[in-house]
Motif scaffolding. Sequence first.
Motif, mmCIF file in Angstrom:
data_model
loop_
_atom_site.group_PDB
_atom_site.id
_atom_site.type_symbol
_atom_site.label_atom_id
_atom_site.label_comp_id
_atom_site.label_asym_id
_atom_site.label_seq_id
_atom_site.Cartn_x
_atom_site.Cartn_y
_atom_site.Cartn_z
ATOM 1 N N ASP A 99 3.603 4.100 -3.027
ATOM 2 C CA ASP A 99 2.649 4.100 -4.131
ATOM 3 C C ASP A 99 3.163 3.274 -5.305
ATOM 4 N N SER A 100 4.472 3.227 -5.484
ATOM 5 C CA SER A 100 5.033 2.359 -6.522
ATOM 6 C C SER A 100 4.760 0.896 -6.196
ATOM 7 N N GLU A 101 4.860 0.551 -4.913
ATOM 8 C CA GLU A 101 4.510 -0.819 -4.498
ATOM 9 C C GLU A 101 3.041 -1.112 -4.813
ATOM 10 N N ARG A 102 2.182 -0.143 -4.554
ATOM 11 C CA ARG A 102 0.757 -0.305 -4.897
ATOM 12 C C ARG A 102 0.586 -0.536 -6.391
ATOM 13 N N ALA A 103 1.252 0.287 -7.175
ATOM 14 C CA ALA A 103 1.107 0.199 -8.630
ATOM 15 C C ALA A 103 1.591 -1.147 -9.164
ATOM 16 N N LEU A 104 2.517 -1.770 -8.442
ATOM 17 C CA LEU A 104 3.025 -3.087 -8.826
ATOM 18 C C LEU A 104 2.153 -4.213 -8.256
ATOM 19 N N ASP A 140 -7.316 -0.956 -1.892
ATOM 20 C CA ASP A 140 -6.935 -2.039 -2.802
ATOM 21 C C ASP A 140 -7.296 -3.398 -2.210
ATOM 22 N N LEU A 141 -7.174 -3.491 -0.890
ATOM 23 C CA LEU A 141 -7.463 -4.753 -0.188
ATOM 24 C C LEU A 141 -8.943 -4.898 0.172
ATOM 25 N N GLY A 142 -9.756 -3.916 -0.225
ATOM 26 C CA GLY A 142 -11.182 -3.956 0.074
ATOM 27 C C GLY A 142 -11.524 -3.572 1.501
ATOM 28 N N GLN A 143 -10.582 -2.901 2.181
ATOM 29 C CA GLN A 143 -10.763 -2.539 3.593
ATOM 30 C C GLN A 143 -11.143 -1.055 3.712
ATOM 31 N N LEU A 144 -12.378 -0.741 3.345
ATOM 32 C CA LEU A 144 -12.787 0.663 3.292
ATOM 33 C C LEU A 144 -12.829 1.309 4.671
#
Length: 213
Positions: A99-104, A140-144
């Motif tokens: 999740d830290s990678e996501r936040a970055l 985040d990547l638009g891959q719902l």
Amino acid sequence: MHPDQLDKGVRRLLTSLTPGKADSVASHLVAAGILIDEDPDLAYKHARAARELAPRIGVIREAAGETAYAAGRWADALAELRAAKRMTGGYDHIALIADSERALGRPDRALKVVADARDKLTDIDVRVEAAIVAAGARRDLGQLDAALAVLQQEPLHNSSPTTWLARLRYAYADTLAEAGRTQDALEWFHRTLAADPQHTTDAQERITALETP
């Protein structure tokens, strides 16, 4: 904060330190644990102080990473939690690392973190949290559709109300709502409520919002 308030199992991990240093470290860890919810920045300062006194003890690096994450210090959280993982060989903080990678702004890295650890995640709480983060990275990547597929691999239909089940169902309902599948989202927000007797989520508010014309 009194050092004797520290969990005995954690205190035993400090036996390599001198008694005075162990007491100081324990006091900082106790303070960090107490403050992490109400004042995460101050909690992080206490965890950092403990880290400076004993940087080679995994549980201390974990505390620094957890408080850094709570304070929104994503790069610091990554550094500390990765160090703790190297020291302890544990996988309990994989979700926080990802999740830290996501936040970055690095969802691809978040997905790789979870994928690389997947076979090691035997604890259901840890596995579900990692899946929720992976689904978020897909969003985040638009891959719902891919996000929904990630969550569908977990035990959404478990019959025992638990915190992890409520969080899993909430993430699934939220993703359905983002995908425009309102009726399905409503069904799963209601299922979230069934698994969440303590109302740790805002599922009821989401239901009301979706049902309001």
